[in-house]
Design an enzyme around this catalytic site. Structure first.
Site, PDB file in Angstrom:
ATOM      1  N   ASP A   1       0.902  -1.230   0.093  1.00  0.00           N
ATOM      2  CA  ASP A   1      -0.053   0.080  -0.059  1.00  0.00           C
ATOM      3  C   ASP A   1       0.868   1.294  -0.032  1.00  0.00           C
ATOM      4  OD1 ASP A   1      -2.769   1.166   0.303  1.00  0.00           O
ATOM      5  OD2 ASP A   1      -1.969   1.916   2.321  1.00  0.00           O
TER       6      ASP A   1
ATOM      7  N   GLU B   1       1.461   0.066  -4.803  1.00  0.00           N
ATOM      8  CA  GLU B   1       0.635   0.761  -5.237  1.00  0.00           C
ATOM      9  C   GLU B   1       1.235   2.268  -5.439  1.00  0.00           C
ATOM     10  OE1 GLU B   1      -3.759   2.598  -3.587  1.00  0.00           O
ATOM     11  OE2 GLU B   1      -2.049   2.440  -2.120  1.00  0.00           O
TER      12      GLU B   1
END
Length: 615
Positions: free
Chosen positions: A329, A358
């Site tokens: 993330d 990400e």
């Protein structure tokens, strides 16, 4: 007892209490393995005044290299060397101090055969993403757990709804039956926050599954059960921040453990400041050190103790839960030098693993910077194999939604920039995820355009990722950010649901058709090397139609799209570089012949996958 003896007994008791050996509250990692590529192991030991003690170890093959004391005396960092001759077993770490000693039995486990060589997710895979809290409730008894601050409230869009690991295990056959080969659940580690804890991105304990999802053993069982069905498990991890309720926040190891001295300073999200031309140092520092929100303290990975903790934690989960990869993330929000070391260490331990970062931007050069093998202008190096392909996702969403009149040209031009990526075929392409408008809503609830996106997802030179619920055309709001609408419960995951997508009960004919199409394409894709690793040739869009080919030495696949509301006729002479005189082919989705001798006729808002004869 005589008064003098009573006084002596009391004095000795108080003395022993004052100098009693500290109890160990946390030992992290809680256990480790022999035979790891990196032989160093750093233990974070936490307990009252443990930092005032010395540590000793006596176990064949294990050497105590050093101990590190930090300003907070409730911590001691113990560095061990696990030699090649170390055997699985249990050994004592003895802590000695002025008040006595404390003993801790530490375990070394044997690695599973082939662990280091495990195969990560790859281009032949298709990934199914779920939010466990919103997928299925298999154990209502853990909806509310004593001591955990947030209770279940299914009526609250931002609250916990009770989905759990058992619910996911119960429906693995459904996921496998749709043809998916990898499962990505959003984070399952403990998030003990008073609100919004369901999403999982604010860890309060890095080594513990949230008990409202289940246990660590349940997570391993999920991995094992997925593998029995031919699926790997991808763990969602967060390197950049934690939750404000993390146990560290009550007793920080060092003053700089959290950025800005644990004081909330928000990031301004200037992601290009860490590598772009003309960037101000202040912007770069704010981007990587600033907090997302006040409830998510930002980790200071320039502190080597923090950096090593995070690296070891991720390796621990890979080994323990037999993972096939990590989804990382907010990847670029971490310190760049740390990310270099992090990816290097993890990939050295598992050379065939896959990690996908990400980096949420529509700019291809910004995404490409982080991929393994990229030669960057500033010399930055990375060992990250994969990233989420937000630029291509944004382009296709715009093409089928708001920019319909000429949007396919944006897709064409974005894909043409693949030369900027060292490994474009290892990028992860998706239709949607838990942070975005549902795909069916993004295309105006137009099934034909939803179908076009699905075909692109499954035939593009990428690893496809699918968000649970998109196969039944779940909808959401489309304007402002609205997480609750993107994350509605999967129908059938709760007792009493009127619609059950797992069984098909209550679904409309269109929803059933969507499920069938997903199943057909994923099943077909599994056995098509031309899609996994074949080359790509695309022809520039004309009049909002677009044609591209996937091909290798033995097979050719033609994909043609008409993104208009009228029929289109394409002159096939333009495509002879790939058609090579082929007079026709077979429509993969219908099994019907497709004439290509002079022209290709496309219905309004349609897409065809044409299998061509020969090589």
């Amino acid at each position: 007892m005589r008064p003098s003896l009573v006084s002596l007994f009391v004095a000795l008791s108080l003395s022993n209490a004052a100098f009693a050996a500290p109890a160990i509250d946390h030992m992290e990692p809680p256990f480790w393995w022999t035979g790891m590529q990196h032989t160093g192991l750093q233990l974070m030991v936490h307990g009252k005044d443990i930092g005032k003690m010395t540590a000793t170890v006596d176990y064949p093959g294990v050497r105590l290299v050093s101990t590190t004391q930090v300003p907070n005396t409730n911590y001691l960092f113990v560095d061990l060397e696990i030699g090649a001759n170390a055997k699985p077993g249990q050994f004592e770490i003895v802590f000695n101090g002025a008040g006595g000693s404390e003993r801790y039995n530490y375990r070394l486990l044997a690695r599973e055969a082939g662990s280091a060589a495990r195969q990560g997710f790859k281009s032949s895979d298709t990934i199914y993403q779920i939010m466990p809290d919103r997928f299925a409730n298999g154990d209502p008894a853990n909806d509310n757990v004593a001591g955990m601050r947030e209770k279940a409230d299914r009526k609250n869009g931002g609250g916990r709804h009770g989905g759990d690991i058992q619910g996911t295990i119960d429906h693995l056959d459904y996921i496998a039956g749709l043809g998916f080969t990898q499962l990505w659940p959003t984070p399952l580690v403990e998030n003990d926050a008073p609100a919004y804890s369901y999403h999982g991105y604010g860890a309060t304990d890095h080594y513990k599954v949230d008990p409202r999802y289940g246990s660590n053993d349940d997570f391993v069982r999920l991995s094992d059960e997925a593998r029995k069905r031919g699926m790997g498990l991808i763990q969602d991890v967060v390197l950049s921040h934690i939750g404000i309720g993390h146990w560290w926040m009550k007793d920080l190891p060092t003053p700089d453990w959290i950025n800005f001295g644990a004081r909330f300073v928000p990031t301004q999200h200037h992601r290009v400041a860490v590598h772009g031309a003309y960037a101000a140092k202040a912007d770069s520092e704010n981007f990587t050190a600033g907090w997302f929100v006040a409830s998510m303290p930002d980790m200071n990975q320039t502190n080597p103790l923090v950096a090593n903790y995070l690296i070891q934690n991720n390796i621990w989960w890979i080994e323990y839960a037999k993972l096939s990869g990590l989804r990382i993330d907010t990847y670029s929000y971490s310190d760049p030098a740390f990310l270099t070391e992090y990816t290097k260490r993890v990939m050295a331990e598992y050379p065939n693993l896959n990690l996908v970062g990400e980096e949420w931007t529509s700019q291809v050069p910004v995404v490409a910077r982080w991929q393994r093998g990229k030669v960057n202008h500033d010399g930055y190096t990375s060992s990250l194999p994969s990233l989420m392909d937000f630029p291509l996702v944004d382009a296709m969403r715009d093409a089928l939604g708001k920019d319909g009149w000429n949007g396919l040209n944006k897709v064409y031009e974005t894909l043409a920039l693949d030369y900027l990526y060292p490994e474009p075929g290892n990028l992860v392409l998706f239709g949607g995820n838990h942070d975005m408008t549902r795909m069916f809503s993004a295309v105006g609830e137009d099934f034909a355009r939803w179908r076009m996106n699905l075909v692109f997802l499954m035939t593009a030179p990428r690893i496809p990722q699918f968000y649970s619920g998109d196969e039944i055309l779940m909808t959401s709001t489309v304007k402002q950010r609205d997480d609750a609408s993107y994350r509605r419960d999967f129908p059938g995951g709760w007792a009493g649901d009127k619609v059950n997508a797992f069984t098909g009960a209550g679904l409309t004919s269109q929803q059933r058709a969507a499920q069938d199409l997903v199943r057909k394409l994923t099943t077909w894709r599994k056995n098509e090397p031309v899609i996994h690793s074949g080359r790509t040739m695309q022809f520039g869009p004309e009049n909002n139609t677009w044609v591209y080919f996937r091909y290798n030495d033995s097979k050719r696949i033609m994909v043609a799209m008409n993104n208009t509301d009228k029929p289109a006729t394409l002159d096939t002479a333009r495509f002879q570089e790939m058609l090579k005189g082929a007079a026709g082919g077979t429509d993969l989705l219908t099994g019907q012949p497709v004439a290509l001798a002079r022209e290709l006729k496309l219905a309004p808002k349609s897409v065809v996958i044409v299998e061509l004869p020969g090589a």
